[in-house]
Design a protein around this motif. Structure first.
Motif, PDB file in Angstrom:
ATOM      1  N   ASP A 159       0.829  -1.210   0.000  1.00 44.80           N
ATOM      2  CA  ASP A 159       0.000   0.000   0.000  1.00 44.80           C
ATOM      3  C   ASP A 159       0.862   1.258   0.000  1.00 44.80           C
ATOM      4  O   ASP A 159       0.612   2.190  -0.783  1.00 44.80           O
ATOM      5  N   LEU A 160       1.841   1.283   0.866  1.00 43.23           N
ATOM      6  CA  LEU A 160       2.698   2.461   0.940  1.00 43.23           C
ATOM      7  C   LEU A 160       3.526   2.612  -0.342  1.00 43.23           C
ATOM      8  O   LEU A 160       3.718   3.733  -0.834  1.00 43.23           O
ATOM      9  N   SER A 196       2.435   6.978  -6.650  1.00 37.66           N
ATOM     10  CA  SER A 196       1.514   8.043  -7.075  1.00 37.66           C
ATOM     11  C   SER A 196       2.070   9.423  -6.742  1.00 37.66           C
ATOM     12  O   SER A 196       1.929  10.368  -7.530  1.00 37.66           O
ATOM     13  N   ILE A 197       2.700   9.535  -5.563  1.00 31.61           N
ATOM     14  CA  ILE A 197       3.283  10.825  -5.163  1.00 31.61           C
ATOM     15  C   ILE A 197       4.401  11.224  -6.118  1.00 31.61           C
ATOM     16  O   ILE A 197       4.498  12.395  -6.539  1.00 31.61           O
ATOM     17  N   LEU A 245      -2.040  14.997  -6.474  1.00 29.59           N
ATOM     18  CA  LEU A 245      -1.160  14.971  -5.302  1.00 29.59           C
ATOM     19  C   LEU A 245      -1.949  15.231  -4.026  1.00 29.59           C
ATOM     20  O   LEU A 245      -1.722  14.579  -3.001  1.00 29.59           O
ATOM     21  N   ILE A 246      -2.886  16.165  -4.079  1.00 29.12           N
ATOM     22  CA  ILE A 246      -3.717  16.462  -2.904  1.00 29.12           C
ATOM     23  C   ILE A 246      -4.498  15.220  -2.474  1.00 29.12           C
ATOM     24  O   ILE A 246      -4.582  14.890  -1.291  1.00 29.12           O
ATOM     25  N   CYS A 247      -5.036  14.506  -3.448  1.00 24.63           N
ATOM     26  CA  CYS A 247      -5.817  13.298  -3.143  1.00 24.63           C
ATOM     27  C   CYS A 247      -4.970  12.211  -2.492  1.00 24.63           C
ATOM     28  O   CYS A 247      -5.370  11.611  -1.489  1.00 24.63           O
ATOM     29  N   VAL A 248      -3.790  11.976  -3.070  1.00 24.63           N
ATOM     30  CA  VAL A 248      -2.952  10.897  -2.537  1.00 24.63           C
ATOM     31  C   VAL A 248      -2.346  11.274  -1.180  1.00 24.63           C
ATOM     32  O   VAL A 248      -2.126  10.401  -0.337  1.00 24.63           O
ATOM     33  N   ASP A 299      -4.483  10.244   1.788  1.00 22.42           N
ATOM     34  CA  ASP A 299      -4.486   8.806   2.074  1.00 22.42           C
ATOM     35  C   ASP A 299      -3.138   8.287   2.579  1.00 22.42           C
ATOM     36  O   ASP A 299      -3.067   7.170   3.102  1.00 22.42           O
ATOM     37  N   THR A 300      -2.093   9.080   2.411  1.00 26.02           N
ATOM     38  CA  THR A 300      -0.743   8.597   2.711  1.00 26.02           C
ATOM     39  C   THR A 300      -0.262   8.952   4.106  1.00 26.02           C
ATOM     40  O   THR A 300       0.541   8.226   4.698  1.00 26.02           O
TER      41      THR A 300
END
Length: 307
Positions: free
Chosen positions: A247-248, A254-255, A267-270, A273-274
């Motif tokens: 997951d990480l 994605s980042i 980037l804001i979305c990920v 969640d991170t």
């Protein structure tokens, strides 16, 4: 009451000094004066007057120096330093502010006096430097603390202690926004220290990724291990050098893609969640990356509008 305490302390301190100066008839009794200074210091500690106690321990240290007892001198200076630190903590807890940092500077001076009494490679020197650095962090003097941690690092032989010290330095550099130096430190940890525990290796590697996205080093300036780390993440490869859960790894992927393409919305979305996977310092780095991307996007839109 405070005035009475000061007057009482001052009178006792001066009386002990006066005994030391009576050299006409006989040699002064250094041991007796040392014990009296220590007794006065303990009395001040019990009265919760750590600054007075610190001065009394300094008096005892000077007596030990006169007697040629370097070890005793160092011990008294350490006792004084700890009392001055206690006084500074008390001062800060009462929400007072002081530009001259009187107690803190006295503590630093006493720690340094004690340091000078031990051999260069002594474990006591390392211990004192670490204690001083830790106290400075507690007062939020982080850059100052880093310099003492770095001095301690020079004398540390134990691999585990060296790793923990470097990890502390890395996190402080991040908090102080010294991105370039922090990335160099993280690279050194991974490339120079062998058999790093998986949890710490994973933490440092994640910090390396985020720092590299902020620093944007040229390819020729990246160590091979950093290039391989990005390749491993982007190609979704398992690697012993990057022991994180899937997951990480996918979130970091994605980042990296969002950051390098300048896609602020993705980037804001990920990011949301991170952060649950990250340390406080790593979350701070991620916020900085996010801010930088949005600022770049804004500047581009302004330039496009003006043109």
């Amino acid at each position: 009451m405070a005035t009475d305490l000061y007057a009482s302390f001052n009178e006792q301190y001066m009386n002990i000094n006066a005994k030391l100066k009576k050299r006409f008839m006989r040699k002064p009794n250094i041991s007796e004066a040392t014990n009296e200074f220590v007794g006065l210091a303990i009395q001040c500690e019990h009265s919760e007057q750590p600054a007075f106690a610190g001065h009394a321990y300094v008096g005892a240290a000077k007596c030990e120096a006169s007697a040629g007892n370097s070890l005793g001198e160092a011990e008294q200076y350490l006792a004084a330093a700890r009392q001055f630190m206690k006084a500074e903590h008390k001062f800060v807890s009462l929400k007072f502010s002081s530009t001259d940092r009187e107690n803190l500077e006295a503590a630093i001076g006493c720690f340094n006096q004690a340091l000078n009494k031990y051999p260069e490679n002594s474990l006591m020197r390392t211990s004192i430097l670490m204690e001083l650095a830790s106290n400075l962090v507690s007062f939020n003097h982080k850059l100052e603390a880093i310099s003492y941690y770095e001095q301690a690092l020079e004398n540390i032989e134990n691999k585990t202690m060296k790793l923990m010290c470097m990890r502390t330095i890395l996190n402080l550099l991040i908090e102080c926004e010294k991105w370039d130096i922090a990335l160099d430190t993280a690279n050194t940890i991974v490339d120079k220290i062998l058999n790093i525990p998986e949890n710490i290796l994973a933490e440092v590697q994640v910090s390396r990724v985020l720092l590299a996205l902020l620093v944007k080093p040229m390819d020729e300036n990246k160590p091979d291990s950093l290039k391989n780390l990005f390749t491993s993440i982007l190609n979704d490869c398992d690697s012993d050098a990057f022991p994180v859960n899937i997951d990480l790894r996918l979130k970091l992927q994605s980042i990296i893609i969002s950051s390098t393409t300048g896609d602020a919305n993705s980037l804001i979305c990920v990011c949301a969640d991170t952060k649950g996977f990250l340390t406080m310092q790593q979350a701070f780095l991620l916020d900085k990356i996010n801010t930088e991307i949005r600022l770049t996007q804004y500047c581009d839109s302004v330039r496009s509008y003006l043109n």
